[in-house]
Design a protein around this motif. Structure first.
Motif, PDB file in Angstrom:
ATOM      1  N   THR A 194       0.832  -1.212   0.000  1.00  0.00           N
ATOM      2  CA  THR A 194       0.000   0.000   0.000  1.00  0.00           C
ATOM      3  C   THR A 194       0.862   1.256   0.000  1.00  0.00           C
ATOM      4  O   THR A 194       0.600   2.209  -0.743  1.00  0.00           O
ATOM      5  CB  THR A 194      -0.925   0.005   1.230  1.00  0.00           C
ATOM      6  OG1 THR A 194      -1.735  -1.179   1.217  1.00  0.00           O
ATOM      7  CG2 THR A 194      -1.831   1.229   1.217  1.00  0.00           C
ATOM      8  N   SER A 195       1.910   1.269   0.826  1.00  0.00           N
ATOM      9  CA  SER A 195       2.797   2.427   0.874  1.00  0.00           C
ATOM     10  C   SER A 195       3.533   2.612  -0.447  1.00  0.00           C
ATOM     11  O   SER A 195       3.767   3.740  -0.884  1.00  0.00           O
ATOM     12  CB  SER A 195       3.802   2.269   2.012  1.00  0.00           C
ATOM     13  OG  SER A 195       3.148   2.174   3.259  1.00  0.00           O
TER      14      SER A 195
ATOM     15  N   THR B 108       1.108   4.106  -2.892  1.00  0.00           N
ATOM     16  CA  THR B 108       0.864   5.496  -2.503  1.00  0.00           C
ATOM     17  C   THR B 108       2.033   6.386  -2.891  1.00  0.00           C
ATOM     18  O   THR B 108       1.853   7.500  -3.395  1.00  0.00           O
ATOM     19  CB  THR B 108       0.613   5.587  -0.986  1.00  0.00           C
ATOM     20  OG1 THR B 108      -0.488   4.747  -0.628  1.00  0.00           O
ATOM     21  CG2 THR B 108       0.300   7.020  -0.572  1.00  0.00           C
TER      22      THR B 108
END
Length: 256
Positions: free
Chosen positions: A37-38, A41
């Motif tokens: 997810t990071s 992002t």
């Protein structure tokens, strides 16, 4: 010019904040990891703020072209509503670019080992980890990022060619002032666009030198932008000179 400079400074701050904190953390940590997810992002944010920077530099080149080539119409052409609309268009174009890059990457299957040969999550290092043939995706990345950077760079060079063509008949003093106004912007453009074009204009392939070139447009260019622009400004140099000259006097008064 100052209207666009404040937005450029804000985009520089956000742009470097997507890469630098994680880079510093990885340099200090023993095991360098980032969640999926990071990573996604970071990919979206980096291309979003990087896109804003590209479009803002293009808008600033148009602003310099109008100021030098059409000075009597400058306040009409570059009115505040139009400048606001240009900034909104920069953000909208950057969001569209970043969203397309995000869509191209998020649907890729990663089978492992998921080890990125880079200091941040970018498209090409992630394509290298995918378990499918990424040739078509790579072509789309070149069509998106590479074409956007190339078109912006051509527009920038065209604007400066028109500026140089216009000021050829100016007196030497006016010509020097016009060139001084544009020199800082040209330095920023070269420092930012040359590494971007080197990485994104070619097919899907990664080189060890990519990390060095990426340092220029992710950290070095945004870091030097304020320095390049402020040191070319007469008022800023005057203030710095006054502060520097007063410093020994103030130290002497405190010691006494």
């Amino acid at each position: 010019m100052y209207f666009f400079l404040k937005y450029l400074a804000l985009s520089d701050l956000c742009y470097t904040s997507t890469v630098t904190p994680k880079l510093v953390t990885d340099l200090l940590a023993v095991i360098n990891t980032i969640s999926y997810t990071s990573c996604m992002t970071q990919l979206f944010a980096m291309h979003f703020f990087g896109g804003i920077e590209i479009f803002l530099l293009t808008a600033m080149a148009y602003d310099r072209y109008v100021a030098i080539c059409k000075p009597l119409h400058y306040t009409v052409i570059m009115s505040r509503p139009r400048c606001n609309a240009m900034v909104i268009a920069c953000c909208a174009g950057a969001f569209l670019h970043s969203f397309l890059m995000f869509l191209l990457t998020i649907n890729l299957p990663f089978c492992g080992p998921n080890e990125i040969d880079h200091y941040f999550c970018d498209v090409y290092p992630l394509l290298k980890l995918a378990c499918i043939d990424t040739y078509r995706v790579g072509i789309l990345v070149v069509a998106n990022s590479g074409t956007m950077g190339l078109v912006a760079f051509v527009i920038l060079m065209l604007s400066y060619f028109l500026i140089l063509y216009t000021i050829r008949a100016y007196p030497a003093e006016s010509r020097g002032k016009a060139l001084s106004t544009c020199s800082s912007h040209i330095a920023v453009v070269v420092l930012f666009f040359v590494p971007v074009l080197f990485i994104y204009i070619r097919p899907t392939v990664t080189f060890p030198e990519d990390k060095v070139f990426a340092l220029f447009y992710t950290i070095i260019a945004p870091m030097f932008n304020p320095l390049i622009y402020t040191l070319r400004n007469r008022e800023m140099k005057s203030v710095l000179r006054k502060v520097w000259c007063q410093k020994p006097f103030l130290i002497g008064r405190q010691i006494f």
